[in-house]
Design an enzyme around this catalytic site. Structure first.
Site, PDB file in Angstrom:
ATOM      1  CG  LEU A 120      -2.132  -0.957   1.104  1.00 46.34           C
ATOM      2  CD1 LEU A 120      -2.922  -0.938   2.400  1.00 46.34           C
ATOM      3  CD2 LEU A 120      -3.017  -0.607  -0.077  1.00 46.34           C
ATOM      4  CB  ALA A 121       3.651   2.433   2.117  1.00 47.20           C
TER       5      ALA A 121
ATOM      6  NE  ARG B 119      -5.356  -5.680  16.114  1.00 41.75           N
ATOM      7  CZ  ARG B 119      -5.170  -5.470  14.821  1.00 41.75           C
ATOM      8  NH1 ARG B 119      -3.944  -5.233  14.369  1.00 41.75           N
ATOM      9  NH2 ARG B 119      -6.169  -5.502  13.992  1.00 41.75           N
TER      10      ARG B 119
ATOM     11  CD  GLU C  64       4.491  -4.409   9.544  1.00 37.68           C
ATOM     12  OE1 GLU C  64       3.717  -4.788   8.641  1.00 37.68           O
ATOM     13  OE2 GLU C  64       4.881  -5.158  10.464  1.00 37.68           O
TER      14      GLU C  64
END
Ligand code: SF4
Ligand code: SF4
Ligand code: FES
Lengths: 249, 646
Positions: B15-16, B299, B404
């Site tokens: 995506l990036a 999470r 990320e």
């Protein structure tokens, strides 16, 4: 730990154009193992059944959960994704071969560029004005969205093409996945503005009229894409387009 | 000023990378996008549940400011605030853009975007396309990039691997060394800037929810070339995944967002069919312990609770390390429409239909909050100056990182559905800064002597020749497995310094054995072994960064849980007390009797701890190991305070 082994027969090929050959491997059994986890096991211990150390088998994979489309191969003669092929459900010995309708790169890896080139031919994209902020997208009924969604899950794996009798290594048939993309984009409010360009692209050689309607494509698609519907729909759309083209000329 | 188009090399087709490629082409730049395999197959396709944007489609009073607060609090205050705020303010425009590009987002009755809930927030803020949102977003961006390739603005180098940056005599990045994974050729690409959008490093753990390519090798190479690596010890463990041999397959948080309930039988080793266990015999531990957020605690919290139930309370299903994630109270139609993708994955890999039977799940390594250290240019409004050449630049000038692979957006723990957002946001946001960076250079890449490029290429050619000659008796794939097991056993959810010391020694041992690796494949065509060995080398160094960072950080923050340093928040503590406390302190009038017993002590401990540890961990490569220092975090907008979710 049991010492149960799974027998594998794998078709190998070192380079494009070089002869293929078979090798057999015995892979230690593990519960819930799939084809990729067994191939990884062979990487860790690349020894044939005859005890010969060989180069590890090469294959393509990435996501390991049937969403990236990369690990397509023939497993016991049937085209499918290797990552979801659980060994418990497969007859032994398990045979692995590369797909036959795409040029082999090495061992189980093939070159599927042709599929991506077809995406360019049919302009499988929305012609947005730009990525700057110009507000909301078009309104759409959720039922239309749902129809598009199932089509948009196509991961360009190539199963449908491998199984298709019209699609061969050397011809130019575009195949079911491409026709489905045309339908996907023609169904979008903005995408439909360029629908004629897309239809023109599948009306020539290798296009929709070459489809023999054998419908094996839909049976092998791991994503359950409604390919028969897409083919029929694009058939209809191109017929109209043909009439229009004649009238306008 | 250049009299040609500005050209960048983007490494990574997730995506990036795709978002940046699209934006840079739009700004009339020239892009080469390098991908380990065909574009469209990157790990971003694995993201399932959705992407956050505070559009407030359900009239709940949600705002980007609240999204910002939730993200900062979810990350235990370790993220630089202006960046996160800017991301949250850009989010609505990003969703609308993706929608315009044809993403099949689920919709409401009126045809608008639909939103669902995710962890760490009380708002319906997550846009989604079934349960394959990542795949759908990748495809939309991939299509735009393909359009640009078709139009001649961009070039894709698929089946190519990034080996390292080309650095000039001043240490400025002038291009990339590329390895053709088919022909085995090694060559350089000159560029005005190089961007690493190479994803996360979770293959360091062997088995995780990651894809095969997520070795973190590109980011680690940058570190080995001198770039700073930040917050490496913050590894997110996702609470719900299917245990597996080769991969731990994610069961999206959206399963809980759509009403999924986590439970175990109250009786240990209850062997009844779960459907036959009556409500009264079930322990919905998240709902009981966190009545406000219930199953949608962040999470890190959920993973710790599941770990506790299984290992400390011995209440795992059938005595095994698993708990139930139950959706069977929802209709088939509902599940197929909103969660179809993960329903299929569960059925395919376990043979059990989660529409009929509760799923059995356990936490798994999922995401790295840490990554390459990158810079940013804040503006006067507590947001980001998008034209700043600093944005997303690593400590190596001209080398950028996004997605990320960088560290800036998630602090000590990432909120669900923020990763897709941070990837697309960084990709889009940084384009202008890179353009400006290019203009700011005194000397362009065209004036760099070719010897710089020759040297870089020769360095990597020699390195790969050496690797090919490795002829010891260690199988690299086995060694990787052992590295993963070491990390899983010692650097996971619950951390203690003894285990971390142990891991340090075990990694040293693996590093020593690495010298004795055998390159198992001698082919000069499409040979993955030398690349893998180089990646393994990188993973060893990365595991050192993670482990050392964890060992040194003597506190409990977000995903980094060290029980020995838990500040033991009183059960009845209210985070607002801390704000009162700070105010009172400012006016010099603190008295213990203003707070419930024990609270003041706790707050003092909290304050002390933050003074010491509310810092970015920065690792730099020195003497073959990470040298660790700490940097201030920008907390200029929201006062850090204790987290609480019940
Ligand atoms: S219907 Fe038959 S001929 Fe047409 S694409 Fe499918 S398999 Fe091929
Ligand atoms: S239509 Fe189905 S079989 Fe064909 S490429 Fe797409 S996902 Fe694969
Ligand atoms: S590895 Fe992605 S589909 Fe099998």
């Amino acid at each position: 730990m049991t010492d149960k082994k799974i027998p594998f027969k794998i078709k190998r090929q070192d380079k494009p154009g070089s002869p293929s050959y078979w090798q057999t491997f015995q892979v230690p059994y593990k519960p819930f193992a799939n084809i990729i986890s067994c191939l990884m096991e062979i990487q860790r211990n690349p020894t044939t059944q005859g005890g010969k150390t060989v180069a590890p088998v090469t294959w393509d994979s990435n996501c390991l959960e049937e969403v990236c489309g990369s690990c397509t191969m023939l497993i016991n003669g049937k085209v499918r994704q290797a990552c979801t092929a659980l060994v418990d459900n497969l007859e032994k010995p398990i045979t692995l071969e590369p797909m036959s309708k795409f040029p082999v790169v090495r061992d189980l890896q093939v070159n599927r560029n042709r599929m991506f080139e077809n995406l360019k031919k049919v302009k499988a994209w929305i012609d947005i004005d730009g990525s700057h902020d110009i507000g909301e997208g078009a309104l759409m009924a959720d039922s239309d969205r749902a129809k598009r969604y199932v089509m948009s899950e196509c991961m360009t794996c190539g199963c449908c093409l491998e199984a298709c009798p019209q699609f061969t290594l050397n011809n130019s048939f575009m195949g079911a996945a491409t026709f489905n993309q045309v339908r996907l984009f023609n169904l979008h409010p903005t995408g439909s503005m360029n629908k004629e360009e897309r239809l023109d692209a599948v009306m020539g050689e290798g296009g929709i009229t070459d489809c023999g309607n054998a419908q094996v494509c839909v049976e092998v698609c791991p994503k359950n894409i409604p390919l028969t519907e897409s083919i029929a729909d694009i058939g209809r759309q191109t017929s109209w387009q043909m009439i229009k083209n004649i009238l306008i000329k | 000023m250049l009299n040609r188009k500005k050209k960048i090399v983007i490494i990574g087709g997730g995506l990036a990378g795709l978002a940046l490629a699209m934006k840079f082409c739009e700004r009339n730049g020239e892009v080469t996008i390098v991908s380990y395999q065909a574009l469209k197959r990157s790990h971003s396709v694995c993201a399932q549940g959705g992407i956050n944007a505070a559009i407030d489609a359900k009239n709940e009073g949600d705002t980007p400011e609240k999204h910002f607060y939730d993200t900062i609090k979810g990350g235990d205050f370790l993220a630089h605030q202006p960046l996160v705020r800017d991301m949250c303010f850009q989010a609505p425009a990003i969703i609308h853009l993706m929608d315009r590009m044809g993403v099949a987002f689920n919709r409401t009755g009126e045809g608008h975007l639909d939103f669902r809930r995710f962890g760490g927030t009380l708002y319906n803020r997550t846009a989604f396309a079934g349960a394959t949102t990542g795949q759908q977003l990748v495809y939309a961006l991939d299509e735009q990039v393909r359009r640009n390739i078709h139009d001649g603005n961009a070039t894709a180098l698929e089946w190519h691997e990034y080996l390292g940056a080309v650095l000039d005599s001043e240490g400025i990045c002038r291009g990339a060394v590329i390895h053709d994974l088919k022909t085995d050729e090694i060559y350089t690409l000159a560029a005005d800037a190089v961007v690493l959008a190479t994803g996360g490093p979770c293959q360091v753990y062997g088995r995780s929810t990651s894809s095969v390519v997520n070795t973190g090798a590109a980011a680690t190479t940058a570190y080995l070339q001198g770039a700073k690596y930040a917050n490496g010890e913050f590894i997110q463990i996702h609470p719900t995944a299917i245990p597996g041999q080769d991969k731990l397959r994610l069961m999206s948080e959206s399963a809980r967002g759509e009403g999924g309930r986590v439970w175990v039988p109250k009786k240990t080793n209850d062997s009844r069919d779960p459907k036959k266990i009556p409500e009264s015999d079930r322990y919905y531990f998240l709902e009981e312990k966190y009545p406000l957020f219930k199953n949608l605690v962040p999470r890190d919290v959920a993973s710790r609770e599941i770990y506790d139930i299984v290992y400390n309370q011995n209440m795992g299903v059938s005595g095994e390390p698993m708990v139930y994630l139950d959706l069977t109270h929802k209709s088939r139609e509902f599940l197929d429409n909103r969660l179809g993708g993960i329903m299929d994955i569960y059925t395919k890999f376990t043979g059990v239909d989660p529409r009929e039977q509760p799923m059995k799940i356990f936490p798994a390594v999922h995401y790295s909050m840490g990554g390459l250290w990158t810079d940013y240019g804040p503006d006067q409004q507590g947001l980001i100056e998008h034209g700043s050449p600093k944005n997303q630049m690593t400590s190596i000038k001209g080398l950028f990182a996004a997605g990320e692979a960088d560290y800036q957006y998630h602090g000590a723990n990432r909120l669900g559905a923020n990763s897709l957002l941070s990837c697309i946001y960084t990709g889009l946001m940084m384009a202008r800064g890179i353009m400006n960076y290019t203009d700011s250079l005194e000397k362009s890449v065209d004036d760099i002597p070719s010897t710089i490029f020759d040297d870089a290429r020769n360095h990597w050619k020699t390195r790969f020749n050496e690797i090919r000659k490795m002829d010891g008796n260690e199988n690299p794939y086995q060694l990787h497995q052992q590295l993963g097991e070491t990390m899983l056993a010692n650097v996971l959810i619950v951390r203690d310094n003894k285990s971390l010391e142990k891991a340090t020694h075990a990694i040293d041992d693996i590093e020593a054995r690495f010298k004795n690796v055998k390159c198992t494949d001698s082919s000069d065509w499409a040979n993955p072994s030398p690349s893998f060995i180089n990646q393994l080398f990188c993973m060893i160094h990365l595991s050192k960064i993670i482990t050392k960072g964890a060992l040194m950080r003597d506190e409990f923050r977000g995903s980094h849980y060290k029980p020995d340093f838990d500040l033991n928040q009183p059960k009845d503590f209210d985070p607002h007390e801390y704000i009162d406390y700070l105010e009172q302190k400012q006016y010099g009038e603190i008295t213990d009797n203003k707070f419930p017993p024990g609270h003041l002590d706790y707050m003092k401990r909290f304050e002390e701890n933050n003074k010491k540890w509310l810092k970015t961990t920065v690792a730099q490569f020195k003497d073959n190991k990470p040298d660790i220092t700490y940097e201030e975090v920008n907390t200029s907008l929201i006062t850090p305070r204790p987290r609480k979710y019940d």
